[in-house]
Motif scaffolding. Structure first.
Motif, PDB file in Angstrom:
ATOM      1  N   LYS A  37      22.875  45.089 -53.847  1.00  0.00           N
ATOM      2  CA  LYS A  37      24.227  44.564 -53.958  1.00  0.00           C
ATOM      3  C   LYS A  37      24.728  43.515 -52.994  1.00  0.00           C
ATOM      4  O   LYS A  37      25.625  43.001 -53.064  1.00  0.00           O
ATOM      5  N   PHE A  38      23.471  43.027 -52.283  1.00  0.00           N
ATOM      6  CA  PHE A  38      23.651  41.950 -51.459  1.00  0.00           C
ATOM      7  C   PHE A  38      22.568  40.967 -51.760  1.00  0.00           C
ATOM      8  O   PHE A  38      21.661  41.343 -52.532  1.00  0.00           O
ATOM      9  N   ASP A  39      22.897  39.810 -51.061  1.00  0.00           N
ATOM     10  CA  ASP A  39      21.772  38.686 -51.367  1.00  0.00           C
ATOM     11  C   ASP A  39      20.544  38.906 -50.677  1.00  0.00           C
ATOM     12  O   ASP A  39      20.480  38.339 -49.458  1.00  0.00           O
TER      13      ASP A  39
END
Length: 237
Positions: free
Chosen positions: A37-39
């Motif tokens: 869910k994060f880069d």
């Protein structure tokens, strides 16, 4: 737990661990396997054919990634007088001398890169015990002890990364983020591989670049076919 294992299964289904992929295919895969869910960061591991125990086979340096790292870098500079002003003008976040050394001794660590001009390295030198283990100690071999502080600060802000082979002869380095375009990641990886090739110790024997693989923070390792690099495989010597 079930959701996490489902994600892992989906990632594993995309990648053949026994195969070496063409460069851009590998980078496309690394983007597809970055499903957190994060880069996620995109990391490269380069296995080198060196004997890292020998002092003449140390592989270490720095390179400016043409497309940047995707990360905001906080730069601390040890300088005084005109050099301090130049560092500030180039965008350094923290500039100081003995006052900066005292702050660091007191626990201040809000920076990612340390740069020093040659004259105050005597002030920065005793901080080696604090900065060394974190990989933050200024060093002329990677261009962070330099009389040209402006250039060093701009490089650090503009996407410079440091690389160093560990005891197993492996260089590990971040070349960007999963949100980067494939072409941007390819440019950055080519720049890193080019720098590592140029840093090849003269005394090494056999194949220098033994294996290159990439992965995202939460993804799996993807091996790259080295013949797909612009420079190709470094031949045996």
């Amino acid at each position: 737990m079930g959701q996490a294992s489902k994600r892992v299964k989906q990632i594993n289904a995309l990648v053949d661990r026994t195969k070496a992929y063409e460069l851009k295919t590998a980078l496309d895969l690394v983007k597809k396997t970055a499903t957190a869910k994060f880069d996620e960061s995109v990391d490269v591991a380069v296995n080198l054919g060196i004997d890292s125990k020998k002092s003449d086979q140390v592989v270490r340096g720095s390179v400016v990634l043409p497309r940047g790292t995707g990360k905001t870098v906080r730069v601390a500079v040890f300088a005084q007088g005109a050099n301090a002003e130049k560092a500030k003008g180039a965008g350094a976040d923290i500039v100081g001398f003995e006052d900066l050394a005292d702050k660091i001794k007191g626990g201040f660590m809000e920076f990612d890169v340390v740069i020093a001009t040659p004259d105050p390295i005597k002030v920065a030198g005793p901080l080696g015990q604090v900065l060394g283990p974190r990989g933050l100690m200024a060093n002329p071999k990677v261009g962070t002890v330099t009389p040209t502080v402006e250039e060093a600060v701009r490089n650090a802000k503009g996407g410079q990364v440091q690389y160093r082979a560990d005891k197993a002869g492996i260089v590990q380095c971040t070349i960007g983020r999963a949100s980067f375009e494939v072409d941007a990641l390819a440019e950055n990886l080519e720049a890193l591989i080019g720098a590592i090739n140029r840093a090849k110790p003269a005394s090494t024997k056999g194949i220098y670049l033994k294996k290159v693989s990439i992965s995202s923070t939460m993804g799996v390792g993807i091996r790259i076919d080295q013949s797909s690099f612009a420079g190709g495989q470094v031949p045996a010597t």
